[in-house]
Design an enzyme around this catalytic site. Structure first.
Site, PDB file in Angstrom:
ATOM      1  N   ARG A   2      35.238  55.245 115.469  1.00  0.00           N
ATOM      2  CA  ARG A   2      36.306  54.376 116.320  1.00  0.00           C
ATOM      3  C   ARG A   2      36.127  53.090 116.076  1.00  0.00           C
ATOM      4  NH1 ARG A   2      38.462  58.739 120.236  1.00  0.00           N
ATOM      5  NH2 ARG A   2      39.595  57.027 121.232  1.00  0.00           N
TER       6      ARG A   2
ATOM      7  N   TYR B 211      38.534  50.092 115.264  1.00  0.00           N
ATOM      8  CA  TYR B 211      39.252  49.717 116.203  1.00  0.00           C
ATOM      9  C   TYR B 211      38.936  49.179 117.475  1.00  0.00           C
ATOM     10  CZ  TYR B 211      43.596  50.555 119.364  1.00  0.00           C
ATOM     11  OH  TYR B 211      44.550  50.534 120.129  1.00  0.00           O
TER      12      TYR B 211
ATOM     13  N   LYS C 296      39.389  44.981 117.973  1.00  0.00           N
ATOM     14  CA  LYS C 296      40.074  44.483 119.193  1.00  0.00           C
ATOM     15  C   LYS C 296      39.080  43.575 120.140  1.00  0.00           C
ATOM     16  CE  LYS C 296      44.180  46.680 119.077  1.00  0.00           C
ATOM     17  NZ  LYS C 296      45.402  45.762 119.187  1.00  0.00           N
TER      18      LYS C 296
ATOM     19  N   ASN D  48      46.151  54.299 127.740  1.00  0.00           N
ATOM     20  CA  ASN D  48      47.123  55.359 127.372  1.00  0.00           C
ATOM     21  C   ASN D  48      48.370  55.262 127.741  1.00  0.00           C
ATOM     22  OD1 ASN D  48      43.891  56.192 127.088  1.00  0.00           O
ATOM     23  ND2 ASN D  48      44.903  57.741 125.672  1.00  0.00           N
TER      24      ASN D  48
ATOM     25  N   ARG E  63      48.154  61.710 118.752  1.00  0.00           N
ATOM     26  CA  ARG E  63      47.762  61.387 120.045  1.00  0.00           C
ATOM     27  C   ARG E  63      48.180  62.793 120.874  1.00  0.00           C
ATOM     28  NH1 ARG E  63      49.110  55.115 120.920  1.00  0.00           N
ATOM     29  NH2 ARG E  63      50.960  55.408 119.364  1.00  0.00           N
TER      30      ARG E  63
ATOM     31  N   VAL F 253      49.408  63.254 123.831  1.00  0.00           N
ATOM     32  CA  VAL F 253      50.702  63.430 124.425  1.00  0.00           C
ATOM     33  C   VAL F 253      51.791  64.066 123.397  1.00  0.00           C
ATOM     34  CG1 VAL F 253      52.929  62.612 125.704  1.00  0.00           C
ATOM     35  CG2 VAL F 253      50.483  62.090 126.532  1.00  0.00           C
TER      36      VAL F 253
ATOM     37  N   PHE G  24      50.590  67.699 122.070  1.00  0.00           N
ATOM     38  CA  PHE G  24      51.010  68.518 123.011  1.00  0.00           C
ATOM     39  C   PHE G  24      52.524  69.109 123.213  1.00  0.00           C
ATOM     40  CE2 PHE G  24      46.736  68.447 125.907  1.00  0.00           C
ATOM     41  CZ  PHE G  24      46.107  68.812 124.781  1.00  0.00           C
TER      42      PHE G  24
ATOM     43  N   ARG H 242      41.908  60.978 130.849  1.00  0.00           N
ATOM     44  CA  ARG H 242      42.550  59.961 130.505  1.00  0.00           C
ATOM     45  C   ARG H 242      43.706  59.596 131.822  1.00  0.00           C
ATOM     46  NH1 ARG H 242      39.394  60.206 127.084  1.00  0.00           N
ATOM     47  NH2 ARG H 242      39.495  59.932 124.957  1.00  0.00           N
TER      48      ARG H 242
HETATM   49  P1  NAD Z   1      52.382  51.938 116.803  1.00  0.00           P
HETATM   50  O1  NAD Z   1      51.359  52.515 115.678  1.00  0.00           O
HETATM   51  O2  NAD Z   1      53.378  52.893 117.172  1.00  0.00           O
HETATM   52  O3  NAD Z   1      52.760  50.395 116.415  1.00  0.00           O
HETATM   53  C1  NAD Z   1      51.944  49.613 115.922  1.00  0.00           C
HETATM   54  C2  NAD Z   1      52.999  48.740 114.833  1.00  0.00           C
HETATM   55  O4  NAD Z   1      52.163  47.878 114.294  1.00  0.00           O
HETATM   56  C3  NAD Z   1      53.623  49.832 113.960  1.00  0.00           C
HETATM   57  O5  NAD Z   1      55.048  49.408 113.763  1.00  0.00           O
HETATM   58  C4  NAD Z   1      52.959  49.615 112.482  1.00  0.00           C
HETATM   59  O6  NAD Z   1      53.640  49.639 111.297  1.00  0.00           O
HETATM   60  C5  NAD Z   1      52.579  48.065 112.672  1.00  0.00           C
HETATM   61  N1  NAD Z   1      51.599  47.430 111.828  1.00  0.00           N
HETATM   62  C6  NAD Z   1      50.348  48.239 111.697  1.00  0.00           C
HETATM   63  N2  NAD Z   1      49.567  47.380 110.792  1.00  0.00           N
HETATM   64  C7  NAD Z   1      50.165  46.499 110.689  1.00  0.00           C
HETATM   65  C8  NAD Z   1      50.043  45.322 109.548  1.00  0.00           C
HETATM   66  N3  NAD Z   1      48.995  45.014 108.956  1.00  0.00           N
HETATM   67  N4  NAD Z   1      50.862  44.236 109.628  1.00  0.00           N
HETATM   68  C9  NAD Z   1      52.096  44.433 110.240  1.00  0.00           C
HETATM   69  N5  NAD Z   1      52.543  45.599 110.870  1.00  0.00           N
HETATM   70  C10 NAD Z   1      51.396  46.419 111.247  1.00  0.00           C
HETATM   71  O7  NAD Z   1      51.327  51.846 118.079  1.00  0.00           O
HETATM   72  P2  NAD Z   1      51.579  51.531 119.532  1.00  0.00           P
HETATM   73  O8  NAD Z   1      50.942  52.366 120.499  1.00  0.00           O
HETATM   74  O9  NAD Z   1      52.925  51.019 119.780  1.00  0.00           O
HETATM   75  O10 NAD Z   1      50.692  50.112 119.724  1.00  0.00           O
HETATM   76  C11 NAD Z   1      51.104  48.925 119.719  1.00  0.00           C
HETATM   77  C12 NAD Z   1      50.004  48.205 120.202  1.00  0.00           C
HETATM   78  O11 NAD Z   1      49.445  48.440 121.515  1.00  0.00           O
HETATM   79  C13 NAD Z   1      48.746  48.186 119.193  1.00  0.00           C
HETATM   80  O12 NAD Z   1      48.068  46.857 119.125  1.00  0.00           O
HETATM   81  C14 NAD Z   1      47.694  49.002 119.799  1.00  0.00           C
HETATM   82  O13 NAD Z   1      46.315  48.616 119.632  1.00  0.00           O
HETATM   83  C15 NAD Z   1      47.929  48.648 121.554  1.00  0.00           C
HETATM   84  N6  NAD Z   1      47.719  49.552 122.255  1.00  0.00           N
HETATM   85  C16 NAD Z   1      48.310  50.947 122.502  1.00  0.00           C
HETATM   86  C17 NAD Z   1      48.108  51.635 123.529  1.00  0.00           C
HETATM   87  C18 NAD Z   1      48.766  53.094 123.587  1.00  0.00           C
HETATM   88  O14 NAD Z   1      48.694  53.827 124.515  1.00  0.00           O
HETATM   89  N7  NAD Z   1      50.111  53.242 122.912  1.00  0.00           N
HETATM   90  C19 NAD Z   1      47.011  51.609 123.995  1.00  0.00           C
HETATM   91  C20 NAD Z   1      46.088  50.468 123.868  1.00  0.00           C
HETATM   92  C21 NAD Z   1      46.835  49.394 123.042  1.00  0.00           C
HETATM   93  N1  UDP Z   2      42.988  65.463 122.438  1.00  0.00           N
HETATM   94  C1  UDP Z   2      43.207  66.743 122.379  1.00  0.00           C
HETATM   95  N2  UDP Z   2      44.092  67.197 121.595  1.00  0.00           N
HETATM   96  C2  UDP Z   2      44.959  66.775 120.847  1.00  0.00           C
HETATM   97  C3  UDP Z   2      44.709  65.270 120.665  1.00  0.00           C
HETATM   98  C4  UDP Z   2      43.762  64.751 121.674  1.00  0.00           C
HETATM   99  O1  UDP Z   2      42.145  67.650 123.265  1.00  0.00           O
HETATM  100  O2  UDP Z   2      45.700  67.163 119.917  1.00  0.00           O
HETATM  101  C5  UDP Z   2      42.058  64.761 123.345  1.00  0.00           C
HETATM  102  C6  UDP Z   2      41.236  63.887 122.435  1.00  0.00           C
HETATM  103  O3  UDP Z   2      39.984  64.250 122.101  1.00  0.00           O
HETATM  104  C7  UDP Z   2      41.073  62.677 123.716  1.00  0.00           C
HETATM  105  C8  UDP Z   2      42.264  62.568 124.467  1.00  0.00           C
HETATM  106  O4  UDP Z   2      42.852  64.021 124.103  1.00  0.00           O
HETATM  107  O5  UDP Z   2      39.754  63.054 124.553  1.00  0.00           O
HETATM  108  C9  UDP Z   2      43.138  61.637 124.182  1.00  0.00           C
HETATM  109  O6  UDP Z   2      43.259  61.462 122.896  1.00  0.00           O
HETATM  110  P1  UDP Z   2      44.466  60.501 122.189  1.00  0.00           P
HETATM  111  O7  UDP Z   2      44.068  60.638 120.579  1.00  0.00           O
HETATM  112  O8  UDP Z   2      45.705  60.788 122.627  1.00  0.00           O
HETATM  113  O9  UDP Z   2      43.830  58.924 122.674  1.00  0.00           O
HETATM  114  P2  UDP Z   2      42.328  58.165 123.022  1.00  0.00           P
HETATM  115  O10 UDP Z   2      41.187  59.078 122.701  1.00  0.00           O
HETATM  116  O11 UDP Z   2      42.286  57.017 121.959  1.00  0.00           O
HETATM  117  O12 UDP Z   2      42.318  57.753 124.401  1.00  0.00           O
END
Ligand code: NAD
Ligand code: UDP
Length: 323
Positions: free
Chosen positions: A142, A145, A149, A174, A186, A188, A191, A211
């Site tokens: 991990r 990432y 970040k 999340n 992911r 959600v 599932f 979470r």
């Molecule tokens: P997502 O994967 O749906 O969106 C990310 C977007 O970035 C995608 O459209 C992808 O094509 C684009 N992308 C990736 N690499 C790229 C590159 N090199 N150049 C141009 N575009 C690129 O994910 P998301 O859930 O929408 O997340 C968006 C942002 O929010 C991310 O930075 C992520 O780290 C942050 N974030 C999301 C969550 C969450 O739970 N969804 C939680 C924490 C942080």
């Molecule tokens: N997870 C799970 N089943 C799945 C996908 C994920 O039990 O099909 C678990 C995973 O191991 C983690 C939690 O759900 O403990 C959240 O996972 P996710 O990948 O959504 O996000 P993150 O770990 O980045 O918070």
């Protein structure tokens, strides 16, 4: 007043909702994305609108636009997506943020960085306040990432100290909702997809890891409010829902809401470095931007399930192999 706004990662799950919001508010929006983990389908409702433009571009290469604000969201976010090419993930976080900051410096724009709860790693302080420095493995699966970040946050604050850049850092926990990539792996999306198909829900580990799930509309409201804070406020600010669930509880709710007969089964051990607990302390967001989530898990899951039931899964592809 209408602003010129760049959203990197604007075709993704969060980015597309943010673009909807900003276009709806009358701003002139540029969505920049390389479509690595997304598809144009997410922004099809915006294509053709006169205050919306899509630019296919990779943020690891520089970009220039005349804009007032930049939301820097480009980065794969799901573990399966960001581990697909971990070196590229690190480049996207670090170079992408540097390019956003370089552009912002040149044109005097404000930059909001989409950081993450992952910067806290597998936390030993619970819930996590912004002052917690985290417990992150630098060399695990991990790390590309988490550390990418973390480095992005560092560059944001170095630009602030060195150049007086106008920055905002959101630590997003999340978030779920319509337009999550159905195959992003992911919890959600997995599932709901499994429950809708009548398949078993696959829990990793014993399902006792926790979470806290924030519905996308709440998150977008938080991002927009954070961008609008006074210049001296930079964050970092946690944005997430402080109501915590175990993964097993989430599975039970999804099955109950979808209404099928799916079993819940332990499918594999907990992946390496998978955080055992996660919950935001949102005291700062409550105080500074008067924000807290308004959509609780059951209501948000209903909307998400409704969306999953309408989508054609063949429209969604896995990450491009030549990424
Ligand atoms: P997502 O994967 O749906 O969106 C990310 C977007 O970035 C995608 O459209 C992808 O094509 C684009 N992308 C990736 N690499 C790229 C590159 N090199 N150049 C141009 N575009 C690129 O994910 P998301 O859930 O929408 O997340 C968006 C942002 O929010 C991310 O930075 C992520 O780290 C942050 N974030 C999301 C969550 C969450 O739970 N969804 C939680 C924490 C942080
Ligand atoms: N997870 C799970 N089943 C799945 C996908 C994920 O039990 O099909 C678990 C995973 O191991 C983690 C939690 O759900 O403990 C959240 O996972 P996710 O990948 O959504 O996000 P993150 O770990 O980045 O918070």
């Amino acid at each position: 007043m209408a602003k010129r706004i760049l959203v990197t990662g604007g075709a993704g799950f969060l980015g597309s909702h943010l673009c909807d919001r900003l276009v709806g508010d009358g701003h002139d929006v540029i969505c920049l994305d390389n479509l690595f983990t997304s598809q144009k389908l997410n922004i099809s409702q915006l294509l053709g609108r006169k205050n919306f433009e899509f630019v296919r571009h990779d943020v690891t290469e520089g970009f220039k636009f005349e804009v007032d604000e930049i939301y820097n969201l480009a980065c794969p976010a799901a573990p399966g997506h960001y581990q697909y090419n971990p070196i590229k993930t690190m480049k996207t976080s670090v170079l992408g943020t540097m390019h956003a900051l370089g552009l912002a410096k040149r044109v005097g724009a404000k930059v909001l960085q989409a950081s993450t709860s992952e910067i806290y790693g597998d936390p030993d302080v619970h819930p996590q306040p912004e002052s917690y420095r985290g417990c992150v493995n630098t060399i695990g699966p991990r790390s590309c990432y988490d550390e990418g970040k973390r480095a992005a946050e560092t560059i944001m604050f170095d630009y602030r100290r060195l150049h007086g850049s106008r920055i905002k850092v959101a630590r997003i926990f999340n978030t779920y909702g319509p337009r999550m990539h159905p195959f992003d792996g992911r919890v959600v999306s997995n599932f709901i997809r499994q429950a809708v198909a009548g398949e078993p829900l696959a829990i990793y580990g014993d399902g006792q890891q926790t979470r806290s799930f924030c519905f996308v509309d709440d998150l977008i409201e938080g991002l927009v409010r954070l961008m609008d804070t006074p210049e001296e406020f930079t964050g970092p600010m946690n944005l997430g829902n402080p109501v915590e669930f175990t993964i097993r509880e989430l599975a039970e709710r999804v099955v109950a809401l979808v209404g099928g007969s799916s079993r819940i089964e332990v499918a594999q051990p907990l992946p390496e470095d998978d955080p055992k607990q996660r919950c935001p302390d949102i005291t700062l967001a409550r105080r500074v931007i008067g924000w807290e989530p308004t959509i609780q898990l059951e209501a948000g899951l209903r909307k998400t399930i409704d969306w999953f039931k309408t989508v054609d899964l063949t429209q969604f592809r896995a990450p491009t192999p030549n990424y």
